[in-house]
Design an enzyme around this catalytic site. Sequence first.
Site, mmCIF file in Angstrom:
data_model
loop_
_atom_site.group_PDB
_atom_site.id
_atom_site.type_symbol
_atom_site.label_atom_id
_atom_site.label_comp_id
_atom_site.label_asym_id
_atom_site.label_seq_id
_atom_site.Cartn_x
_atom_site.Cartn_y
_atom_site.Cartn_z
ATOM 1 N N ASN A 14 0.889 -1.167 0.000
ATOM 2 C CA ASN A 14 0.000 0.000 0.000
ATOM 3 C C ASN A 14 0.921 1.209 0.000
ATOM 4 O O ASN A 14 1.536 1.528 1.010
ATOM 5 C CB ASN A 14 -0.888 -0.012 1.251
ATOM 6 C CG ASN A 14 -1.702 1.268 1.394
ATOM 7 O OD1 ASN A 14 -1.738 2.093 0.478
ATOM 8 N ND2 ASN A 14 -2.355 1.423 2.534
ATOM 9 N N GLY A 68 2.845 2.150 10.740
ATOM 10 C CA GLY A 68 3.829 3.224 10.605
ATOM 11 C C GLY A 68 4.571 3.545 11.884
ATOM 12 O O GLY A 68 5.236 4.578 11.985
ATOM 13 N N GLU A 78 -5.259 -4.843 10.389
ATOM 14 C CA GLU A 78 -4.188 -3.886 10.645
ATOM 15 C C GLU A 78 -4.439 -3.173 11.969
ATOM 16 O O GLU A 78 -5.213 -2.196 12.013
ATOM 17 C CB GLU A 78 -4.135 -2.842 9.529
ATOM 18 C CG GLU A 78 -3.910 -3.414 8.146
ATOM 19 C CD GLU A 78 -3.335 -2.374 7.199
ATOM 20 O OE1 GLU A 78 -2.236 -2.611 6.686
ATOM 21 O OE2 GLU A 78 -3.953 -1.322 6.994
ATOM 22 N N HIS A 83 -9.429 1.427 4.628
ATOM 23 C CA HIS A 83 -8.173 1.549 5.378
ATOM 24 C C HIS A 83 -8.389 2.485 6.574
ATOM 25 O O HIS A 83 -9.155 3.452 6.482
ATOM 26 C CB HIS A 83 -7.070 2.086 4.465
ATOM 27 C CG HIS A 83 -5.714 1.997 5.092
ATOM 28 N ND1 HIS A 83 -5.265 2.925 5.998
ATOM 29 C CD2 HIS A 83 -4.734 1.059 4.984
ATOM 30 C CE1 HIS A 83 -4.044 2.566 6.409
ATOM 31 N NE2 HIS A 83 -3.712 1.436 5.810
ATOM 32 N N GLU A 129 -6.688 4.820 7.697
ATOM 33 C CA GLU A 129 -6.423 6.241 7.408
ATOM 34 C C GLU A 129 -7.614 6.889 6.708
ATOM 35 O O GLU A 129 -7.915 8.065 6.932
ATOM 36 C CB GLU A 129 -5.138 6.363 6.570
ATOM 37 C CG GLU A 129 -3.911 6.073 7.433
ATOM 38 C CD GLU A 129 -2.744 5.440 6.696
ATOM 39 O OE1 GLU A 129 -2.679 5.517 5.455
ATOM 40 O OE2 GLU A 129 -1.883 4.850 7.395
HETATM 41 P P1 13P Z 1 3.239 0.260 7.568
HETATM 42 O O1 13P Z 1 3.691 -1.047 6.952
HETATM 43 O O2 13P Z 1 4.003 1.443 7.066
HETATM 44 O O3 13P Z 1 3.146 0.167 9.049
HETATM 45 O O4 13P Z 1 1.730 0.502 7.032
HETATM 46 C C1 13P Z 1 0.806 -0.508 7.162
HETATM 47 C C2 13P Z 1 -0.406 -0.143 6.410
HETATM 48 O O5 13P Z 1 -1.163 0.722 6.789
HETATM 49 C C3 13P Z 1 -0.665 -0.856 5.137
HETATM 50 O O6 13P Z 1 -1.951 -0.593 4.681
#
Ligand code: 13P
Length: 249
Positions: A10, A173, A167, A95, A97
């Site tokens: 992603n 992140g 997730e 997602h 976010e």
């Molecule tokens: P990271 O691998 O940067 O932690 O992000 C995970 C993510 O949100 C993938 O959709």
Amino acid sequence: MSRKMIIAGNWKMNKTPSEARAFVEELKPLVAGADAEVVCCVPAIDIIPAVEAARGSNIVIGAENMYFEEKGAFTGEISPDMLVDAGVTYVILGHSERREYFAETNETVNKKVLKAFEHGLKPIICCGETLTQREQGITIDWIRQQIKIAFLGVTAEQAKAAVIAYEPIWAIGTGKVATAEQAQEVCGAIRSLIREIYGDDTAEAIRIQYGGSVAPKNAGEIFSQPDIDGGLVGGASLKPEFGQVVNWK
Ligand code: 13P
């Protein structure tokens, strides 16, 4: 167990169209011959160059979002037909976010999931709890609710083609990866829920990914859990090390 692993990047809001083309070219030899299905989910404007660069390789291109209407006065949105025509196979929906910054809800995610299936797009449906929810002990209840609503009106045949990405928000992140036991516990609970709703065949077919700080150093332990069928990878999907995540075995 015959599920094919699926490792998806992603990219989030990273890479210009020319960077996208160059990176897919760079990735091709690094993932050729991988056991897993390899997907790069890219920003809408990068889809066409990424599809062109991936042609003839084992990399498939996905989108990061999609709107649930067919067409019309929805400034700034991307329709399912646009994705299909551009050569997209998978689309990330819901997602965390998008839920946090763009007001997506379980209900809008459900509308998008139904619309994606209507157009033959395979959704990667995201779920996950906050750190507070984990500390309150409501992780499994929360995830069950997210998944139940996302799948309302989805048939068993459609559900078999879906991908669910678990997730934990506190692991995204942050470099703070869930332990293999934590990830397996939730992914196992998701598969049990799918079994309750649809029965054994669908539960055995559907693929469940873990996402959140996946990197070459932790991919092996997480991906070898029985109910984890791959990963949704953010930061590590932007660099050639994505090839090491894909070839985790
Ligand atoms: P990271 O691998 O940067 O932690 O992000 C995970 C993510 O949100 C993938 O959709």
